[in-house]
Design an enzyme around this catalytic site. Sequence first.
Site, short mmCIF file in Angstrom:
data_model
loop_
_atom_site.label_atom_id
_atom_site.label_comp_id
_atom_site.label_asym_id
_atom_site.label_seq_id
_atom_site.Cartn_x
_atom_site.Cartn_y
_atom_site.Cartn_z
N ASP A 55 0.81 -1.22 0.00
CA ASP A 55 0.00 0.00 0.00
C ASP A 55 0.85 1.28 0.00
OD1 ASP A 55 -1.69 -2.11 0.62
OD2 ASP A 55 -2.96 -0.90 1.93
N HIS A 116 -9.04 0.12 -2.43
CA HIS A 116 -9.27 1.56 -2.47
C HIS A 116 -9.38 2.11 -3.90
CE1 HIS A 116 -9.15 3.15 1.67
NE2 HIS A 116 -8.66 1.96 1.90
N HIS A 330 -2.55 -4.83 1.93
CA HIS A 330 -3.87 -4.66 2.56
C HIS A 330 -3.87 -4.47 4.07
CE1 HIS A 330 -8.16 -4.59 2.40
NE2 HIS A 330 -8.35 -5.73 3.03
#
Lengths: 431, 272
Positions: A55, A116, A330
């Site tokens: 991320d 997202h 995640h």
Amino acid sequence: MSSGGSDLDKAIQQLRACRPIPENQVRELCYKARELLIEEGNVVGVDAPVTICGDIHGQFHDLMELFRVGGDVPDTNYLFMGDFVDRGFYSLESFLLLLCLKVRYPDRITLIRGNHESRQITTVYGFYDECLRKYGSANVWRYCCEVFDYLALGALVTGTATNLEPSEAPFADPSSQASMPGLDQDIEIETLNSNGEIMFRFARNGEVSQPSQAASAPSSSPLVDTPSRTGPSGTGATSSSNGSRGNDGGAVLCVHGGLSPLIDTIDKIRLLDRKQEVPHEGAMCDLLWSDPDEIDGWGLSPRGAGFLFGADIVKCFNHKNDLSLIARAHQLVMEGFKEMFDSTIVTVWSAPNYCYRCGNVAAILELGEDGSNAGFVRRANGDAGRKQNSVLMERGERGREGPGRRYRVFEAAPQDSRGMPAKKPVADYFL
Amino acid sequence: MTSNLNGAPLSTHVPGHDADTSIMLDGFKITTRKLPILKAGPIEEMNKKLGISPPEMIFGDNFMRIEYLQSGWKIDFNAFDALDRVDKTGNAMLKVSYSKEWQQNRSKQFEDIKEVVKPFDWSYSTDYKGTATSSSLSFEPSTKPIPLALLKRPDPILFFDDVMLYEDELADNGIAMLSCKIRVMPARLLLLCRFFMRLDDVVFRIRDTRVYVEFATAEVIREYTAREEKFEVVRKALAETREDVPALMRDPNRLTDLLPIVEKSLERLVLK
């Protein structure tokens, strides 16, 4: 703006300085990106060597730090596992830069979708508001969302090496060198700090003991019967030639979240219709949302939606699909990465000091290239055996050795203070 | 060596997170500690002790403390004790907004996957009022409110801090956070420990614990206020403001007036 042209290079330059590009350029960029991404399968094939990232969450300055630590595009081959946007203050610049690099160097950077990268989530967690603030309209957000729908759902890394080429770097703590395996041994794991100094080195079958969680990993679930299969992993194809085991680290599946009870083979991921908003349920949703957990089999998240999966699920899936490792993102991890279930799955997290307040470090994972076959990339295949673990050892099979893994760990970049929460809280007369 | 972490670094200290600050005043000592989120090892330990998995962002080393040095009385605010008061049975469990739809589809497909993994109140809702030393001195129910007029005076703030205890994004279904603020003026102090939770399309919760100390009399007043309202009601009210609604939905200060009080208590204690 022509791909490969100087306009694109100018846009890259501007975005690297953390300055947004004009709306019409974004439109054109997104159009080009879509044309490119539509050609990619749901599971993109990637050859090692590759650097796998987790991320980013709009932490632009930390993305720059990531490139400093991991090398620049196109010198380094990158795979980003989604969640480029939301939370951080520079989702726009971060995502557009990655997209520009994708259009400019399509074979040197792979982007897959995170949960997202969705219309619904970005309207709640920041990206929508940021676009509105920076452009005065939602057009740019809309263009980006159209690109999201075309992002691949996973990637399959092949041609990895079992053993790392040891880094020729000093040890971060010279006194620790004596306790680390020597260069005459096969190196399975190396952890480097952001200066490239060695913090940790782990030999394959070496004197450093196996992870302690290995002992507690559940192993009750029976294995599905696996047909003998020798084609490229994940394809289900067969071929008779197998070749020597050499230094082949096996195939690595990369997804943002994890597995799905609807998906038992990688081919089933390939069959999904991905060009849509992330649905609230189904296989596509699971791949982007699910989490590994210390449980047996599958479980339901207490939240009332979403799956959790245990060690037995990962081991069966890896066995059936001839994988040596699953890499996913995640979940925030303080140490930047976390290997679970006898190193059959790893979480990689690349947003240091998450949300500008967690104080965590970030990591990226480098997988080396198996050069032992003189450039011929021998794909992982069924006969080579499995990762050592109790489930499979009971069946008397040989374990497949996973790829050598080099983790580079880095801290948050010193950033300019625009829009950053102050380190020292401002006193206020709260009641 | 760190073999059980497979090379994950032991030291993950990030600059700018430097530990303790404190102030002494009129026999009281106020201490705050701010450190990064916990590492894998301590998280696992906490998980075992609590019996529930801690929130995603767990500032388990942080705390805020008020001590009365003369008697050794103190009140602490920390994440562990707050989480220990979260429902661990699953009886108070909320469901995300799309849970029904999700479960209907799922149960058709996977009749064998029925088990909810370790049910507990994953919204981390707590009625934590701080951890006070158990001595002969303890809080008694009271009707005396916190003197707001005294707190509204612009007395100089000698010490101020803001400490995060935990935060969870509820898997992108909202937010849950517990944090503490303190301001110390020459004659008194106010501490606010606030739990704020928004479960998208379901509910808002704000649970405030305020601790007020008057130094001269060593009088301590503790006030607990729980507020709650359905998401839809709040959303409708906010829609009329013509302001940035998503930003308002993250700001408990702007939301308090929209959430009716569902529980309130007042307690008092004199330390000398």
